[in-house]
Design a protein around this motif. Structure first.
Motif, PDB file in Angstrom:
ATOM      1  N   UNK A  41    -125.268  -3.239  48.873  1.00 27.54           N
ATOM      2  CA  UNK A  41    -123.856  -3.498  49.129  1.00 27.54           C
ATOM      3  C   UNK A  41    -123.052  -2.200  49.061  1.00 27.54           C
ATOM      4  N   UNK A  42    -123.352  -1.369  48.070  1.00 23.68           N
ATOM      5  CA  UNK A  42    -122.660  -0.078  47.965  1.00 23.68           C
ATOM      6  C   UNK A  42    -122.981   0.819  49.156  1.00 23.68           C
ATOM      7  N   UNK A  43    -124.260   0.838  49.559  1.00 23.49           N
ATOM      8  CA  UNK A  43    -124.655   1.684  50.682  1.00 23.49           C
ATOM      9  C   UNK A  43    -123.921   1.286  51.954  1.00 23.49           C
ATOM     10  N   UNK A  44    -123.783   0.002  52.185  1.00 20.66           N
ATOM     11  CA  UNK A  44    -123.100  -0.471  53.389  1.00 20.66           C
ATOM     12  C   UNK A  44    -121.602  -0.201  53.322  1.00 20.66           C
ATOM     13  N   UNK A  45    -121.018  -0.387  52.143  1.00 17.07           N
ATOM     14  CA  UNK A  45    -119.573  -0.199  51.995  1.00 17.07           C
ATOM     15  C   UNK A  45    -119.178   1.271  52.116  1.00 17.07           C
ATOM     16  N   UNK A  46    -120.073   2.173  51.731  1.00 18.13           N
ATOM     17  CA  UNK A  46    -119.763   3.599  51.701  1.00 18.13           C
ATOM     18  C   UNK A  46    -120.533   4.370  52.766  1.00 18.13           C
ATOM     19  N   UNK A  47    -120.819   3.707  53.895  1.00 19.28           N
ATOM     20  CA  UNK A  47    -121.664   4.350  54.903  1.00 19.28           C
ATOM     21  C   UNK A  47    -120.977   5.469  55.679  1.00 19.28           C
ATOM     22  N   UNK A  48    -119.679   5.656  55.473  1.00 17.34           N
ATOM     23  CA  UNK A  48    -118.983   6.765  56.119  1.00 17.34           C
ATOM     24  C   UNK A  48    -118.822   7.963  55.191  1.00 17.34           C
ATOM     25  N   UNK A  49    -119.262   7.841  53.952  1.00 23.53           N
ATOM     26  CA  UNK A  49    -119.107   8.900  52.962  1.00 23.53           C
ATOM     27  C   UNK A  49    -120.386   9.737  52.906  1.00 23.53           C
ATOM     28  N   UNK A  50    -120.238  11.046  52.986  1.00 20.50           N
ATOM     29  CA  UNK A  50    -121.407  11.920  53.121  1.00 20.50           C
ATOM     30  C   UNK A  50    -122.161  12.129  51.810  1.00 20.50           C
ATOM     31  N   UNK A  51    -121.444  12.337  50.705  1.00 23.20           N
ATOM     32  CA  UNK A  51    -122.085  12.563  49.408  1.00 23.20           C
ATOM     33  C   UNK A  51    -123.156  13.661  49.476  1.00 23.20           C
ATOM     34  N   UNK A  52    -122.803  14.848  49.992  1.00 27.03           N
ATOM     35  CA  UNK A  52    -123.839  15.858  50.242  1.00 27.03           C
ATOM     36  C   UNK A  52    -124.141  16.724  49.022  1.00 27.03           C
ATOM     37  N   UNK A  53    -125.255  17.400  49.063  1.00 30.54           N
ATOM     38  CA  UNK A  53    -125.486  18.507  48.160  1.00 30.54           C
ATOM     39  C   UNK A  53    -124.611  19.668  48.632  1.00 30.54           C
ATOM     40  N   UNK A  54    -124.480  20.684  47.798  1.00 30.69           N
ATOM     41  CA  UNK A  54    -123.742  21.872  48.200  1.00 30.69           C
ATOM     42  C   UNK A  54    -124.632  22.779  49.049  1.00 30.69           C
ATOM     43  N   UNK A  55    -124.007  23.720  49.742  1.00 30.77           N
ATOM     44  CA  UNK A  55    -124.781  24.677  50.534  1.00 30.77           C
ATOM     45  C   UNK A  55    -125.692  25.511  49.637  1.00 30.77           C
ATOM     46  N   UNK A  56    -125.198  25.907  48.457  1.00 27.58           N
ATOM     47  CA  UNK A  56    -126.038  26.675  47.536  1.00 27.58           C
ATOM     48  C   UNK A  56    -127.168  25.817  46.983  1.00 27.58           C
ATOM     49  N   UNK A  57    -126.879  24.533  46.769  1.00 28.71           N
ATOM     50  CA  UNK A  57    -127.947  23.631  46.364  1.00 28.71           C
ATOM     51  C   UNK A  57    -129.005  23.505  47.439  1.00 28.71           C
ATOM     52  N   UNK A  58    -128.573  23.488  48.689  1.00 26.43           N
ATOM     53  CA  UNK A  58    -129.512  23.441  49.804  1.00 26.43           C
ATOM     54  C   UNK A  58    -130.383  24.683  49.867  1.00 26.43           C
ATOM     55  N   UNK A  59    -129.764  25.843  49.651  1.00 29.36           N
ATOM     56  CA  UNK A  59    -130.544  27.084  49.640  1.00 29.36           C
ATOM     57  C   UNK A  59    -131.575  27.062  48.515  1.00 29.36           C
ATOM     58  N   UNK A  60    -131.177  26.510  47.366  1.00 35.39           N
ATOM     59  CA  UNK A  60    -132.119  26.399  46.254  1.00 35.39           C
ATOM     60  C   UNK A  60    -133.296  25.516  46.633  1.00 35.39           C
ATOM     61  N   UNK A  61    -133.033  24.377  47.255  1.00 37.56           N
ATOM     62  CA  UNK A  61    -134.105  23.485  47.684  1.00 37.56           C
ATOM     63  C   UNK A  61    -135.046  24.179  48.658  1.00 37.56           C
ATOM     64  N   UNK A  62    -134.451  24.898  49.614  1.00 38.74           N
ATOM     65  CA  UNK A  62    -135.266  25.634  50.588  1.00 38.74           C
ATOM     66  C   UNK A  62    -136.205  26.597  49.862  1.00 38.74           C
ATOM     67  N   UNK A  63    -135.658  27.362  48.916  1.00 34.35           N
ATOM     68  CA  UNK A  63    -136.483  28.329  48.201  1.00 34.35           C
ATOM     69  C   UNK A  63    -137.580  27.683  47.372  1.00 34.35           C
ATOM     70  N   UNK A  64    -137.272  26.550  46.733  1.00 34.14           N
ATOM     71  CA  UNK A  64    -138.283  25.871  45.930  1.00 34.14           C
ATOM     72  C   UNK A  64    -139.446  25.369  46.785  1.00 34.14           C
ATOM     73  N   UNK A  65    -139.115  24.808  47.943  1.00 35.67           N
ATOM     74  CA  UNK A  65    -140.177  24.304  48.829  1.00 35.67           C
ATOM     75  C   UNK A  65    -141.008  25.456  49.374  1.00 35.67           C
TER      76      UNK A  65
END
Length: 213
Positions: A41-65
């Motif tokens: 129900x929450x997923x459907x109600x909030x389907x327009x909200x991005x809730x993203x990681x940050x760009x620096x968090x993304x860079x961290x994920x890239x480096x870890x992988x």
């Protein structure tokens, strides 16, 4: 050496998504009203909200992988696919492995798949529909890296489901650890009795990086 994360088509998709996600901050966005609702129900109600990681968090994920070179990467909570793009770019540059995302919202599921294709990364990432505890049940191990960024009260149950399939030395990354709803998760991974060495990493709302023994 080519870094997929820096390719024009990948950067263009990421920039578009971060710009759209930034609009969430300019309008009143609250999940509190839906706190007592079920996950779907929450997923459907909030389907327009991005809730993203940050760009620096993304860079961290890239480096870890890139560093741990996992054969299988699991992501709980894909949303529009921002974090998935970072994970998939790293897998592509490693020349091995595959990313399996999960998403409850049909709207976000379709968007994430389209974004991966637009970025040229659809071949190394699959977004599974529905409840992650069901959609990941048949996924074989060993799993080398897990990103937990779905509904916070489900992060620990999802991790417990995946534990028998985690590779020795697998990394588990949890986002938004500053939220109160992550307290139980943090207590678990920070308890040495549960088999992890865990450290908080200071990016935006915080990420917990836990190494499975």
């Amino acid at each position: 050496m080519t870094i997929t994360l820096h390719e024009d088509r990948v950067r263009e998709v990421l920039e578009r998504l971060f710009e759209a996600a930034g609009e969430d901050e300019t309008r009143e966005v609250s999940c509190g009203h839906w706190r007592e609702a079920g996950a779907q129900e929450r997923a459907d109600a909030l389907d327009s909200i991005y809730m993203p990681i940050s760009a620096r968090g993304g860079d961290l994920l890239y480096g870890l992988v890139r560093a741990c070179r996992p054969e299988t990467v699991v992501e709980f909570g894909t949303s529009y696919g921002i974090s998935t793009l970072y994970l998939a770019a790293a897998v592509r540059d490693n020349g091995r492995g595959h990313v399996y995302g999960t998403e409850l919202s049909a709207v976000k599921l379709a968007a994430a798949r389209a974004n991966l294709e637009e970025a040229g990364l659809g071949g190394v990432a699959t977004v599974l529909p529905g409840d992650a505890r069901q959609s990941l049940a048949g996924l074989e191990g060993p799993i080398g890296l897990v990103l937990l960024d779905g509904w916070k009260e489900l992060c620990l149950p999802v991790l417990r489901d995946l534990e028998p399939r985690l590779a020795p030395g697998a990394l588990v990354v949890a986002d938004d650890i500053d939220k109160e709803s992550m307290a139980g998760y943090l207590e678990y991974v920070r308890d040495p009795a549960n088999g992890y060495v865990s450290v908080a990493f200071p990016v935006e709302d915080g990420m917990e990086i836990s190494c499975r023994g």
